[in-house]
Scaffold this motif. Structure first.
Motif, short mmCIF file in Angstrom:
data_model
loop_
_atom_site.label_atom_id
_atom_site.label_comp_id
_atom_site.label_asym_id
_atom_site.label_seq_id
_atom_site.Cartn_x
_atom_site.Cartn_y
_atom_site.Cartn_z
N CYS A 108 0.81 -1.29 0.05
CA CYS A 108 -0.24 0.02 0.08
C CYS A 108 0.76 1.37 0.06
N VAL A 109 0.05 2.44 -0.60
CA VAL A 109 0.89 3.56 -0.50
C VAL A 109 0.13 4.50 0.53
N PHE A 110 0.67 5.48 1.01
CA PHE A 110 0.18 6.44 2.05
C PHE A 110 -0.07 8.05 1.22
N LEU A 111 -1.15 8.43 1.56
CA LEU A 111 -1.46 9.92 0.88
C LEU A 111 -1.61 10.58 2.05
N SER A 112 -1.71 12.20 1.87
CA SER A 112 -2.06 13.04 2.67
C SER A 112 -3.42 13.70 2.16
N THR A 113 -4.38 13.95 3.04
CA THR A 113 -5.40 14.77 2.74
C THR A 113 -5.57 16.12 2.99
N GLY A 114 -4.33 16.61 3.44
CA GLY A 114 -4.22 17.76 4.11
C GLY A 114 -4.08 18.99 2.88
N GLY A 115 -4.15 18.71 1.75
CA GLY A 115 -4.38 19.74 0.59
C GLY A 115 -5.61 19.74 0.09
N PRO A 116 -5.80 20.62 -0.99
CA PRO A 116 -6.91 20.51 -1.83
C PRO A 116 -7.52 19.35 -2.19
N ARG A 117 -6.29 18.26 -2.70
CA ARG A 117 -6.68 17.05 -2.92
C ARG A 117 -5.66 16.12 -2.42
N PRO A 118 -6.07 14.73 -2.27
CA PRO A 118 -4.93 14.03 -1.96
C PRO A 118 -3.76 13.87 -2.71
N HIS A 119 -2.74 13.66 -1.98
CA HIS A 119 -1.42 13.61 -2.40
C HIS A 119 -0.30 12.64 -1.95
N LEU A 120 0.41 11.87 -2.78
CA LEU A 120 1.35 10.94 -2.28
C LEU A 120 2.35 11.56 -1.34
N LEU A 121 2.74 10.82 -0.33
CA LEU A 121 3.54 11.31 0.55
C LEU A 121 4.92 10.85 0.23
N SER A 122 6.16 11.47 0.73
CA SER A 122 7.44 10.99 0.17
C SER A 122 7.85 9.85 0.49
N ILE A 123 8.74 9.22 -0.31
CA ILE A 123 9.26 7.92 -0.21
C ILE A 123 9.71 7.71 1.33
N ASP A 124 10.52 8.57 1.80
CA ASP A 124 10.93 8.47 3.22
C ASP A 124 9.86 8.42 4.22
N TYR A 125 8.89 9.24 4.14
CA TYR A 125 7.65 9.22 4.79
C TYR A 125 7.02 7.73 4.51
N GLN A 126 6.86 7.25 3.60
CA GLN A 126 6.22 6.01 3.26
C GLN A 126 6.94 4.68 3.95
N THR A 127 8.37 4.78 3.96
CA THR A 127 9.29 3.89 4.41
C THR A 127 8.98 3.84 6.11
N VAL A 128 8.91 4.97 6.49
CA VAL A 128 9.08 5.10 7.90
C VAL A 128 7.66 4.49 8.68
N ILE A 129 6.53 4.84 7.85
CA ILE A 129 5.27 4.47 8.29
C ILE A 129 5.14 2.78 8.27
N HIS A 130 5.52 2.29 7.19
CA HIS A 130 5.72 0.74 6.96
C HIS A 130 6.30 0.15 8.27
N ALA A 131 7.48 0.83 8.21
CA ALA A 131 8.50 0.04 9.41
C ALA A 131 7.86 0.14 10.84
N VAL A 132 7.30 1.17 11.18
CA VAL A 132 6.75 1.53 12.38
C VAL A 132 5.38 0.32 12.61
#
Length: 618
Positions: A108-132
């Motif tokens: 799975c990939v992680f996105l942010s809904t904090g902007g006008p439209r959902p956008h993909l988070l950075s690769i580093d952010y994705q990696t940290v979330i999966h690791a945790v």
């Protein structure tokens, strides 16, 4: 009379103290150990702390509640994001249902809904979330939390938490010995045996035994140790006639004395041959993974005193440290077992009913001498008070005030003090509020207005009424009438910010509800957590003010802030000695506070300050 140092006394020093000092010390150390254990990691909050710490460098990209997920294919197809596909939902599923939701996998990939439209988070952010998330799905992280607590520095002394609890147990054992020897519930032979754990050089030397259950040959598993249980007796050549005095210690059970090893085995066998006994005292000593087999063998009548095995061991200066390590190792074994049994995990005991099946640890084994405290120490302290030390430090002989002839209706009654209490929503068991809290680690306890009134306010109300001559009314502002106060976001980095917002919130509520107040109306918000971590457990908006916030972590905090609102201050606080050191209500913590008792009263100077403040409203 020998006076102890304010630092942690040694076990050997207790042996030379006269009563009632051992009783005072035992009560205080019992409280201190329990207070130390309040910092034990709450596994659920710990999971969120881990997540928060790992993601902190990236939170400028998206906060936790803004993160959602999709499969890689769904993202490539620009598929809509299901409402349940939130990062917080993955964590909720792992913690509450032991696995991630089926909609999530490592692809799975992680996105942010904090902007006008959902956008993909950075690769580093994705990696940290999966690791945790991977880490949270395994048990090693939680076992590390246990180890980290016990090896962490104690908050009051230059010891680890493990060493502090070990030393406290050694001291409490000698305190319990002194108290029970003084009231003759422990004979001289048994008291002498216990002295050998304070001074290893006492002769004749004793024999020390660990206790375990040997199993029938048909059982494949090894012997079952009774963790935490030990026996002390004399060597055969030192027996007293036909008697061989023995002292048995088992967690959660009082120190027991017997005239022979055979009598000890007969006593233990009672719990091996009778399956109908409720709350079998042997079971807290048995690891979770071995309790089912033990119970089965008891119900089948396959265990008796022949299955009780005593194994001698030598003692040294590390006895209590090794003892505590044994309890810690069993904590971890029990945690591993809870994670391995998915369908029917062990049920939490009554006092931990609000915890989840895989995330509880019972600390009752560290309440070393609760029976001595309840049935012997309190009696000894009451006898000491009756003998001449007044309860609550009141003067022993207060002269009676001669009655004054006052004509009927000549003197008007004094206006009452009204304490308006708001119970914050975090005092209730609210799962999502708890899971969203990334800052605090505190076990849940259910509070009610009645229990809070009894535990936190009854004594301070009596104190104020007796010293001021005014009645004190305790008024609950219910959440239905003031939801904005019930949900007030009190946490802050500064007392000024939290206090200012609290004053404004209460003022707005009073204006909205068209209520008129006087300076004798005081409004206090009671919370589960500390309002300003590392700074203040509570605060009033000013001396003589009307607004305060106080945590219920300590019985004195709410009373302390009420004192501020009635004109009391820190400078007039006192340390009172009446056989032990006691802090008056306005005392501020210092390095020795952990070893002092609560005086449950204001100092004489602060009593006068309160009277002076209230006199302007006569």
């Amino acid at each position: 009379m020998t006076l102890p140092s304010p630092s942690l006394p040694s076990a050997e020093s207790i042996t030379t103290m006269e009563m009632p000092l051992p009783a005072f010390i035992l009560r205080r150390l019992n409280e201190n150990v329990r207070h130390t254990l309040t910092d034990f990691p709450d596994f659920i909050t710990g999971a969120f702390v881990l997540l928060n710490q790992a993601l902190e460098p990236f939170l400028n990209e998206a906060t936790l509640d803004e993160i959602v997920f999709l499969t890689s294919q769904a993202h490539s197809d620009n598929a809509p994001i299901p409402s349940e596909n939130k990062l917080i939902a993955i964590i909720h599923s792992i913690l509450f249902f032991d696995s991630a939701p089926t909609s999530y996998n490592s692809d799975c990939v992680f996105l942010s809904t904090g902007g006008p439209r959902p956008h993909l988070l950075s690769i580093d952010y994705q990696t940290v979330i999966h690791a945790v998330l991977f880490k949270l799905k395994g048990i090693n992280y939680y076992l590390d939390l246990v180890d980290n607590f016990w090896t962490a520095p104690h908050k009051a002394l230059p010891l680890t938490n493990k060493d502090y609890v070990a030393n406290a147990m050694a001291v409490q054992l000698q305190c319990a010995r002194s108290v029970r020897a003084a009231d003759s519930s422990l004979n001289l032979e048994s008291a002498s045996l216990l002295l050998r754990l304070a001074d290893l050089n006492i002769l004749p030397a004793g024999c020390f035994y660990k206790i375990s259950l040997t199993l029938p040959a048909s059982e494949s598993q090894p012997d079952i140790p009774l963790t935490g249980a030990f026996l002390i007796t004399l060597k055969p050549e030192n027996h007293i006639g036909d008697k061989n005095p023995c002292v048995l210690y088992m967690p959660r059970i009082k120190i027991q004395q017997f005239d022979s090893v055979a009598m000890v085995k007969n006593y233990l066998a009672i719990y091996l041959i009778n399956p109908q006994i409720e709350k079998n005292p042997l079971f807290p000593c048995i690891a979770f993974s071995q309790r089912a087999a033990t119970y089965r063998l008891i119900t089948q009548g396959k265990l008796d005193e022949q299955n009780i095995r005593l194994a001698s061991f030598s003692t040294d200066q590390l006895f209590f440290s090794d003892y505590i390590q044994g309890l810690i190792d069993q904590q971890k074994q029990n945690l591993i077992h809870m994670w391995s049994v998915v369908d029917h995990p062990p049920i939490p005991p009554e006092h931990l009913q609000n915890t989840l099946p895989r995330y509880w640890i019972d600390h009752q084994d560290f309440d070393f001498f609760g029976d001595a405290l309840k049935n012997h120490v309190l009696t000894a302290l009451e006898a000491h008070i009756t003998a001449g030390v007044p309860e609550n430090n009141q003067p022993a002989n207060v002269p009676e005030t001669p009655p004054t002839a006052i004509a009927e209706n000549e003197k008007k009654p004094l206006r009452p003090i009204k304490l308006h209490i708001i119970l914050h929503q975090d005092l209730e068991f609210n799962t999502w509020e708890f899971l969203s809290d990334l800052y605090f680690k505190q076990s849940f306890k259910i509070y009610t207005f009645a229990s809070i009134k009894k535990d936190y306010f009854s004594w301070v109300i009596d104190e104020i009424e007796q010293s001021s001559g005014r009645t004190v009314e305790l008024i609950e502002i219910k959440k239905e009438s003031a939801p904005e106060l019930y949900k007030f976001k009190y946490h802050s980095d500064t007392t000024l910010d939290s206090s200012t917002r609290w004053v404004n919130a209460v003022t707005e509520y009073l204006n909205k509800t068209s209520q008129t107040t006087s300076p004798l109306d005081k409004f206090i918000l009671l919370t589960r957590h500390i309002p300003v971590p590392s700074v203040a457990q509570g605060f009033a908006n000013k001396i003589g003010g009307q607004f305060a916030i106080a945590t219920l972590r300590d019985y004195k905090v709410a009373a302390h802030e009420i004192g501020h609102m009635l004109g009391a201050d820190h400078d007039a606080a006192e340390i009172i000695y009446n056989g032990w050191w006691n802090e008056t209500t306005m005392s501020t913590p210092d390095e020795f506070s952990g070893f002092r008792l609560n005086a449950y009263r204001f100092s004489d100077s602060n009593r006068e300050a309160i009277k002076t403040y209230l006199s302007q409203f006569d």
